[in-house]
Every structure is written in structure tokens, then in C-alpha cells.
Design a protein around this motif. Structure first.
Motif, PDB file in Angstrom:
ATOM      1  N   GLY A 604      38.567  39.986  13.773  1.00 56.49           N
ATOM      2  CA  GLY A 604      37.437  39.344  14.453  1.00 56.49           C
ATOM      3  C   GLY A 604      37.041  40.159  15.676  1.00 56.49           C
ATOM      4  O   GLY A 604      37.204  41.385  15.708  1.00 56.49           O
ATOM      5  N   HIS A 605      36.564  39.481  16.716  1.00 57.58           N
ATOM      6  CA  HIS A 605      36.191  40.155  17.956  1.00 57.58           C
ATOM      7  C   HIS A 605      36.528  39.231  19.109  1.00 57.58           C
ATOM      8  O   HIS A 605      36.782  38.026  18.927  1.00 57.58           O
ATOM      9  CB  HIS A 605      34.698  40.509  17.959  1.00 57.58           C
ATOM     10  CG  HIS A 605      33.791  39.326  17.889  1.00 57.58           C
ATOM     11  ND1 HIS A 605      33.373  38.625  19.003  1.00 57.58           N
ATOM     12  CD2 HIS A 605      33.213  38.699  16.828  1.00 57.58           C
ATOM     13  CE1 HIS A 605      32.587  37.632  18.640  1.00 57.58           C
ATOM     14  NE2 HIS A 605      32.474  37.654  17.311  1.00 57.58           N
ATOM     15  N   PRO A 606      36.564  39.757  20.353  1.00 59.69           N
ATOM     16  CA  PRO A 606      36.885  38.899  21.503  1.00 59.69           C
ATOM     17  C   PRO A 606      35.968  37.680  21.558  1.00 59.69           C
ATOM     18  O   PRO A 606      34.745  37.772  21.390  1.00 59.69           O
ATOM     19  CB  PRO A 606      36.661  39.831  22.700  1.00 59.69           C
ATOM     20  CG  PRO A 606      36.884  41.202  22.157  1.00 59.69           C
ATOM     21  CD  PRO A 606      36.391  41.160  20.749  1.00 59.69           C
ATOM     22  N   GLY A 607      36.581  36.550  21.786  1.00 59.63           N
ATOM     23  CA  GLY A 607      35.836  35.295  21.789  1.00 59.63           C
ATOM     24  C   GLY A 607      35.821  34.607  20.452  1.00 59.63           C
ATOM     25  O   GLY A 607      35.511  33.405  20.369  1.00 59.63           O
ATOM     26  N   ALA A 608      36.157  35.314  19.369  1.00 62.96           N
ATOM     27  CA  ALA A 608      36.172  34.717  18.016  1.00 62.96           C
ATOM     28  C   ALA A 608      37.226  35.432  17.174  1.00 62.96           C
ATOM     29  O   ALA A 608      36.927  36.007  16.125  1.00 62.96           O
ATOM     30  CB  ALA A 608      34.792  34.812  17.371  1.00 62.96           C
TER      31      ALA A 608
END
Length: 939
Positions: A604-608
Motif C-alpha cells: 500500500g502507501h502511507p496512510g493506507a
């Protein structure tokens, strides 16, 4: 009493015939042969009477501690009366007490064993086959009895003909092709140039080791009717020791031990405990007080030790002909393949080292590593929840440089080279095997009809059908029963693969949990290198799990193979080999596949962030990429695995034999131990493992997989494999010569099912290397940036100057306030700029937080993905085309070998024709001499 009377009369008769035969011109050879046959029949008759009247032949009254009790044929003993026997033969432990009959095979049993009746019948039938026998009790344990077997010339000749043993009958005649003057001049110049160079140091010195010279003769299946065609200087040495032991073993496998259709063979007696061990003898000690160069070799074992198993000859070629003569063709082929594989590793290791050195020399010119080391103003997002801090990109400068050593411009070339190398290796091995098969008379050899396994007979003895080859009834396994067993076995294999995946899942959870723990560690060294510490400990734990699961897999594979009930031993061996290879291959490479293709791909990515069981955040790659993790995984596993295997192969037998020698030394002293006969010394050695050469082949095949499958990520793998194999050859040689009992010499035409496994690994290596270059390394993203987004976009260039700005373009921007509560770090990053951070960077191609679609994929992401897929397709098709082209262009049989085979066939036909013609002419002259000539005779 009847036996003694008969033997006394027979002695007088034989002496009378031998004294009177010189006074007459009559040929008494046929009469002597007939009388000897009668003597054997009478001896067998008395043996049967003794078996009926006496309760046990293993009674202590027949044996004395350390003394021989002869049960050999008296006729054979009387034939050597008056001949001088060397005292050395009587004391070296290789002959019967008479010093004339050489020991061809040893059987060992315990008197306390209850299977006495079976042994009596078996030994009686052994003597009925013509084998001679002597028994002796052990010097260390009076309960242990050694049965020594000797095959006389008549028995050897009879069974050599039945077994189609090929023996020499004419020396080979070589011819030279007609050469042109120009070629002769070139050859003279080349030979003159070679004269300036030093002689090949790797060749064995055949002048000081004359025993390495093999008789270069044509061979033909042995025939007693045409015995005058064969080169026989001495009947005692015409059949070498390995062939004699093989013939005796062939006889023992076909002797009955009980009334019944299937009560036959030595293997069944070994499995039910009637005999404790069965083995041929080593040819004396492998050490000598005298130098081999001044006094020559004491025996072939001593010669093998000096020119093959000694560490001082590690750089020399193997004496394969001598290995084959002593251990048989099957073991000889293994060492021939291992030597060929090691020799072929030299170019692969050289190119891999060149790729690594190319990375070292271009390190200071690499634009990507320069930008990483100079990126002090780029702040990276934390790689784990809460405890991992923000970090500067420049902190990963060392990892970026190390990554460049393995991931540089030469990596793609090396991956293509290794894929082609694997094909060339297999194709040229087929040619090498053909040459060896010709030299060792294996071209026309066909395996005999194998015996049915006793377990198969016991299970399916009620159902029988006719064997289409032998025409005899044999047990039969129904098709439905076979299919059901195969389905259960396949289900077991699938379950064990799931166990491997579960173990890998456990390692993944360990990495996820531990990275946060190491990030909050008190020691600054571990805290600052939390990801490397996580990877290193995970690899070591993974290695321990691999070794533990290997023990479990061996038991499971054994259980599933026995559950399938294979019909013959070769079917059982192939089934067990396939299961063990599949288990160990998946076990050894599953974590490597995870790191290469899954680590950091689905986070995923930061925040998710994506999480396991909605709890643990998946592990990310280092800011410099995932290739460094893959290199660590391969390097640590490869070194530890090879070190452990070498210890278990040599260290374990050494410790066991040392412990046995220590006990004997304590009980009997050093001087008494040195006087032990050869059979006692060999019995105290370790037996060859139950699976034969399986462990040796498996170790090398798994290493071949490591060398080829992920070689694009670790170019030094061929070099490590080469160094290990140079040691492995001598370790295996030392083990076979000094630590193991002499294995039975058996024949084989090739390496069996392992060749198919090697071809499968070669195909898999093309696919995995394509994915490693396209997915794991940054080769494709750099290429896309250089041609599409960099300063040289649209110019058709891709040098280092075109990579300016690549690091910034490969990083996306994240708004720190968008962190989830459970992911928000404990520090706010004020230590970098004096105020809390608003933005951090992460590796991905995503839109900035203030775009219309926050954190959506950019166009560059799709370009990179398309380029990766296109590269995989092009790379695979190109390499597979090259592989098939090479396979087509390289013939399996060398042209000169094909010509030699045709000429040999022609010469053999001519020789046989001339021999028959000579025989017919002699018969014609005899008929004319006797006045019995006929008209129209041919020739």
C-alpha cells in the motif's frame, strides 16, 4: 565319517592321476573335470546330511576365536597342493587361510540371531552354486561371524557369460585422417608454441603412476567357447576385484533360503535380519610407509588415496578410469558429472566476478548512488509503525552503493549468459557422457530385468499375471489401487508444500514484528540498522527451519513412497528422488521467492497500508531497494547450507569412526588393532547410506538451482559454487576411500532422473531471472526514465548523464497529517529542520496529496509496468530461442566418436570372421588328417 572317507579316497585318486598323467600322452583334463563335478556333488550331499543331522551350523564348536573354519570344496584345495603361496597373501586379510583364494565378498551375522535355519539353507545353496566359503569369528566380539566367499574361475566364467560381462580381446588400432600440408604446418607451429609453455599441471603424472594406464582394447561379451580370443595373462586377475564382487552379488541375489517361490535373494535376508551386513572388501590399507613415487602403490585403494582423495592433488584431474575400476560405473559417472560441472563453473564464475568488479569500478560514476548519498534534504517516511523514525535518504548511502555492485549495466548480460550457460552445460554433458559410455563399454549395455521389491510381493502376492518379458507369473497391482495410492501421495505432497508456505508466513510475521522491536532497541547500532538486523536474523532462523523441515520431509517422502508401493527398486528410487527434490527445493527457495517477488510489492502507501489480519503492517523494502535483501538471503543460505552439508558428509563419519577406533584402542591396544584382518577393519567403517548417491546428487542439484535461478541478483553464486565443488570432490573422494565400506560396483548408463531435473531447473532459471531483472531490480525503471522522462528523453541515449534527477522522480510525496493513528510515528521530525515535518517521501509512482486524485498512480507507473511486462516476454522468448538453437546445433554424439564406433564395429566383425575362418580351417585340416574329408566343404 562318510565325508572323511570320501575325501581320503579322493586325495589318493587325485595324486595318482597327477603323477601318472606325465607318463602318458593321454589328455586326462575331461576325466579330471568329471571327477571334480562328482566330488562337488558328493560334498553337497554330505552338507545336506549334516544339515539334517546337526541342529545348527553356527555352533561354537565349528568356530574358534580369530581362526578360520573352511567349508570350501576340497577338490579346489587339492589343486593348489605343491604350489608356493606368498606369505603376504596369508597375512593381509584379503585371502582365505590357504593364501590362494581371494575373498570376493563378506557376509556378517550374529550367532545369537534366531534366523539360523534360513542361513543354513542359504549357505548350502551358495556352495551348490560353486562358491567357496570360510567362516571366522570376530576378534572383538565372539558373537559376530564373518562369512568369506570366493568365486573360482569356473563360476566366474559361467556367470560372466550369463551377465554379458564385456572383457578385452584385441588391442585397439588407431588410424589418422589424411591431412593437408597446410594443416600440418599449422600443427607444427602450435606444438612449437606449446613447447615454450609449462606442461599442464592439472594432468596426473602417468610415468610415476603406471597403474593409471588402462589397457586400450576392444571388448566383447565373455564367452567360454571363444575363450581363446580374449587376452588372458592370468586367470586370477583377468576379472578385476569389482567385477568378481559384482558376479558374486549376482549369485547371492538368486540363491534361495527357504522353500517357496519368493524366498530368494540376499536383500531379503538383510531386511529380515538374518545377516547384519554384506560388502566387498577394500584392497588393503590406503596408507603406506613408503612413498608412492619411489616404491609404487601398495594397491588400488592406496593409489586412489594418493592421486585422488589426498588434499595435495586438489588441482589435478580425477583418475576416472581408476575410480570406475574400483567403485564401478555408477559411482564413476557421478564423479565424472561432478568434475564436468565444476569445470563448467569456471567461465560462469569468471563472468560473475567480472560483473561484480565492473560494479566496483563504476561505483564512483553511478549517478543514482551519487544522488542518494547527496540527498541530505530528502526525508523518508518511517518503514514501520510508531517506533521507526523519519530518516534522511542519504543515510542509506552504503546500501545504495552495495546494491550497485550487483545491480548494474552488466546484470542483464550475465542473466542471459547464465541461461545459455545452463543449456551449453547440459548439451556438452550429453556429449561427454557419450564418450565415457563408449570408453567404459556402456553403449550397448541394457539394464537387466529388475527383481520385484519384497514389499510389493508381500502386498500383492494373491493377484498375479504373466510378465510379458519373462513369461512367468508375478504379483500384479490393480489400476484402481495404484491410482488411489497416487492420489493420496499427491495430497501428502500438497500438504507438505502448504507446511512450507506456513513456515514462510511465520518468517514474514517475524520480520514485520521484529523490525519495530529493533527500531526501539537501546543499542544505537541495532536501532540505526533495524532493517538489516531484521533481515539477517530472519535468514538465520529460516535456515534453522529449513534444516529441521528437511528431517521431517525425508520421513514423509519415505512414507509416501512406500505407500505408493512401487514395483521395482528403480521405480522406488525415482519416486523417492522426485519427492525429496520437490520438498527440499520448495523448502530452500520459498523464502527467496518471497523476498524476490513479494517483499515490498503489496504494502500500500502511507496512510493506507495493507496489513496481515488487519493488524501487522507488511514489510517495506529499504529506500535503496529490495535487491540487497535478496543478496543477503542467497549469500547466507548458500554459505551455511554448503558448510553444513560438508560437515555432515565428512565430519559425521569421521567422528563415528574415531569413536569406534577409540573403543578398540582402549580394549585391545594400538598394536592389536593394527593386526586386525581387512574384513574386521572394513566392518568397523561406516556403511554407505541407504539411498546410495542420492544425498550427493541432491546437494549438487540444489546448488545448481541456487547458481542459476536467482543469479541475476547474486552474480557471485557461481564463484561460491566453484570453491565449494573443488572441496566437495576431495571430500567425497576421501569419504569413499577412507571412511565408508567399499560399495558394490554397479553399472549405469547415465545420471538417471537427475538429468530431467537439471533441464527443468534450466527452464525455471530463465523465467525467474527475467522476473528478477524486471521486478526486483531497478533496471527497467531506470531505462524508462532515461528514454522517456530524463534529460535525454527523446534523444535515444541512456548514459549516466541521462540519469540526473532519477532518485527524485522515483519518490512520491506524502502529507504527514494523513498518517493513520496506529501508524503515526512517536517523533514529529523536528530534529531535521527545527520544526515538525509536513511532508515525507516514499518509493512509489503516485500523485501528490493535493492532486485531484490523491495518491493515485501516475502515468510513469503504467509506463514502467508495461516496460516490465514487455521485457519479461522479450527476454524469455529470446533466451529460449537461443537455448533451443544451441540444443539443435550441438549433436549429442561427437563426430569423431561416431566414426570410432563405426570403425570398431567393422573391425570386430572382421576379427570375428577371421577367427571363425581360422577355426574352420583347423577343423578341415584335422578331418583331412583323419581321412574324413567331405566334398563341397566351405571355405
Amino acid at each position: 565319517e562318510g565325508r572323511e572317507d570320501f575325501q581320503g579316497n579322493w586325495l589318493e585318486t587325485q595324486i595318482w592321476i597327477k603323477t601318472d598323467i606325465q607318463k602318458t600322452d593321454v589328455d586326462f583334463s575331461e576325466i579330471l573335470n568329471a571327477i571334480q563335478e562328482i566330488a562337488k556333488d558328493v560334498n553337497i550331499f554330505f552338507d545336506e546330511l549334516e544339515g539334517v543331522n546337526s541342529p545348527s551350523k553356527d555352533d561354537d564348536s565349528l568356530l574358534h576365536h580369530g581362526n578360520l573354519t573352511s567349508t570350501s570344496d576340497d577338490a579346489s584345495r587339492l589343486e593348489v597342493v605343491g604350489e608356493e603361496v606368498p606369505d603376504k597373501n596369508k597375512t593381509n586379510g584379503l585371502y582365505f587361510r590357504d593364501g590362494k583364494c581371494r575373498i570376493d565378498y563378506i557376509l556378517v551375522y550374529r550367532k545369537s540371531n534366531p534366523q539360523t535355519e534360513k542361513r543354513e539353507v542359504f549357505e548350502r545353496n551358495i556352495r551348490a552354486e560353486g562358491l567357496q566359503m570360510e567362516k571366522e569369528s570376530s576378534l572383538t566380539n565372539s558373537d559376530i561371524i564373518f562369512v568369506k566367499l570366493h568365486a573360482p574361475w569356473e563360476v566366474l566364467g559361467k556367470y560372466a557369460e550369463l551377465m554379458n560381462v564385456r572383457m578385452p580381446f584385441r588391442r585397439k588400432i588407431y588410424y589418422l585422417h589424411r591431412r593437408y600440408k597446410f594443416m600440418n604446418r599449422i600443427e607444427k607451429q602450435i606444438s612449437r608454441f606449446r613447447g615454450w609453455l609449462p606442461r599442464k599441471p592439472m594432468k596426473l603424472d602417468k610415468e610415476t603412476l603406471p597403474d593409471l594406464e588402462e589397457n586400450d582394447c576392444y571388448t566383447a561379451p565373455f564367452s567360454q567357447q571363444r575363450i581363446h580370443h580374449f587376452i588372458i595373462h592370468n586367470k586370477d586377475t583377468f576379472f578385476n576385484n569389482a567385477t568378481r564382487s559384482r558376479i558374486v552379488h549376482h549369485i547371492l541375489q538368486r540363491v534361495k533360503y527357504e522353500e517357496g517361490k519368493n524366498k530368494i535373494g540376499l536383500n531379503r535376508l538383510l531386511s529380515n535380519g538374518s545377516y547384519e551386513a554384506a560388502f566387498p572388501l577394500h584392497e588393503g590399507s590406503y596408507r603406506s610407509k613408503n612413498s608412492i613415487r619411489t616404491h609404487g602403490a601398495e594397491n588400488h585403494r592406496h593409489l586412489l588415496y594418493e592421486c585422488w582423495a589426498s588434499w595435495g592433488v586438489w588441482y589435478k584431474y580425477q583418475p576416472l578410469d581408476l575410480v570406475r575400476r574400483y567403485f564401478g560405473e555408477k559411482i564413476g559417472l557421478y564423479f565424472a558429472w561432478l568434475g564436468w560441472y565444476t569445470g563448467m563453473l569456471f567461465p560462469a564464475a569468471f563472468i560473475g566476478l567480472f560483473v561484480f568488479l565492473y560494479g566496483v569500478t563504476t561505483l564512483n560514476h553511478c549517478q543514482v548512488s551519487k544522488e542518494v548519498c547527496q540527498a541530505t534534504d530528502i526525508i523518508m517516511c518511517p518503514i514501520c509503525d510508531k517506533y521507526c523514525p523519519f530518516m534522511r535518504l542519504s543515510d542509506s548511502c552504503v546500501y545504495a552503493k552495495v546494491t550497485h555492485l550487483f545491480d548494474n549495466g552488466a546484470t542483464v548480460f550475465f542473466a542471459v549468459f547464465m541461461a545459455v550457460w545452463a543449456t551449453v552445460f547440459l548439451e556438452f554433458w550429453k556429449r561427454r557422457r557419450a564418450v565415457i559410455a563408449y570408453d567404459w563399454d556402456l553403449i550397448d549395455w541394457e539394464e537387466e530385468e529388475e527383481e520385484i521389491r519384497p514389499q510389493f510381493e508381500a502386498k500383492y502376492s494373491k493377484k498375479e499375471r504373466m510378465n510379458p518379458i519373462s513369461g512367468k507369473p508375478e504379483p500384479y497391482q490393480a489400476f484402481a489401487d495404484k491410482c488411489s495410492r497416487l492420489i493420496v501421495s499427491a495430497s501428502g505432497i500438497f500438504f507438505m508444500i502448504c507446511v512450507v508456505i506456513a513456515a514462510v508466513f511465520g518468517i514474514v510475521i517475524y520480520r514485520v514484528v521484529t523490525v519495530s522491536t529493533f527500531a526501539a532497541f537501546k543499542w544505537a547500532l541495532i536501532r540505526n540498522n533495524s532493517q538489516v538486523a531484521t533481515t539477517g536474523t530472519a535468514v538465520c532462523i529460516n535456515f534453522c527451519i529449513i534444516m529441521l523441515l528437511n528431517v521431517l520431509y525425508e520421513k514423509v517422502a519415505l512414507f509416501l513412497t512406500n505407500l505408493e508401493q512401487p514395483r521395482t527398486e528403480s521405480e522406488w528410487e525415482n519416486s523417492f528422488t522426485l519427492k525429496m527434490f520437490l520438498f527440499q527445493f520448495v523448502n530452500l527457495n520459498s523464502s527467496t521467492f518471497y523476498i524476490a517477488f513479494f517483499l515490498g510489492r503489496f504494502t500500500g502507501h502511507p496512510g493506507a497500508y495493507l496489513r496481515l489480519i488487519n493488524r501487522w503492517r507488511l514489510e517495506e523494502c529499504h529506500p535503496s531497494g529490495c535487491l540487497i535483501d535478496l543478496c543477503m538471503q542467497m549469500g547466507i543460505i548458500m554459505v551455511l547450507k554448503q558448510t553444513w552439508n560438508n560437515f555432515m558428509e565428512l565430519g559425521y563419519p569421521l567422528i563415528q569412526n574415531w569413536w569406534t577406533r577409540r573403543k578398540l584402542r582402549q580394549e585391545y591396544g594400538t598394536q592389536r588393532k593394527t593386526s586386525f584382518p581387512q574384513w574386521e577393519k572394513d566392518y568397523n567403517l561406516q556403511p554407505m547410506n541407504a539411498y546410495g548417491l542420492f544425498d550427493e546428487y541432491l546437494e549438487m542439484i540444489l546448488q545448481f538451482g541456487f547458481t542459476t535461478i536467482f543469479v541475476a541478483a547474486f552474480p557471485l553464486a557461481p564463484l561460491l559454487a566453484l570453491l565449494n565443488n573443488i572441496i566437495e570432490i576431495r571430500l567425497d573422494a576421501y569419504k569413499f576411500v577412507t571412511q565408508w565400506r567399499r560399495p558394490l560396483a554397479s553399472r549405469a548408463k547415465d545420471i538417471g532422473i537427475w538429468y530431467g531435473i537439471l533441464e527443468g531447473i534450466g527452464i525455471l532459471s530463465v523465467i525467474t531471472n527475467a522476473f528478477v531483472i524486471a521486478v526486483t531490480s531497478d533496471f527497467i525503471p531506470r531505462l524508462v526514465y532515461a528514454y522517456k522522462y530524463g534529460p535525454c528523453a527523446g534523444q535515444g541515449e541512456a548514459g549516466q548523464k541521462c540519469m540526473v534527477g532519477y532518485v527524485n522522480a522515483s519518490l512520491s510525496v506524502f502529507l504527514v497529517s494523513d498518517f493513520e493513528n496506529r501508524s503515526e510515528p512517536t517523533s514529529n521530525g523536528s530534529e531535521f529542520s527545527g520544526s515538525p515535518l509536513k511532508y515525507c517521501r516514499y518509493r512509489d509512482y503516485r500523485d501528490p496529496p493535493h492532486s485531484p486524485v490523491p495518491y493515485g498512480y501516475t502515468l510513469q507507473f503504467w509506463h514502467v509496468l508495461a516496460a516490465r511486462l514487455a521485457f519479461i516476454i522479450v527476454f524469455e522468448h529470446l533466451v529460449f530461442c537461443i537455448k533451443h538453437l544451441i540444443s539443435y546445433l550441438i549433436p549429442d554424439l561427437p563426430k569423431d566418436l561416431r566414426d570410432r564406433m563405426r570403425r570398431e564395429k567393422y573391425l570386430i566383425q572382421e576379427m570375428m570372421y577371421e577367427a571363425e575362418l581360422e577355426r574352420l580351417q583347423k577343423e578341415r585340416k584335422e578331418r583331412k588328417k583323419n581321412g574324413k574329408s567331405y566334398h563341397n566343404e566351405w571355405p
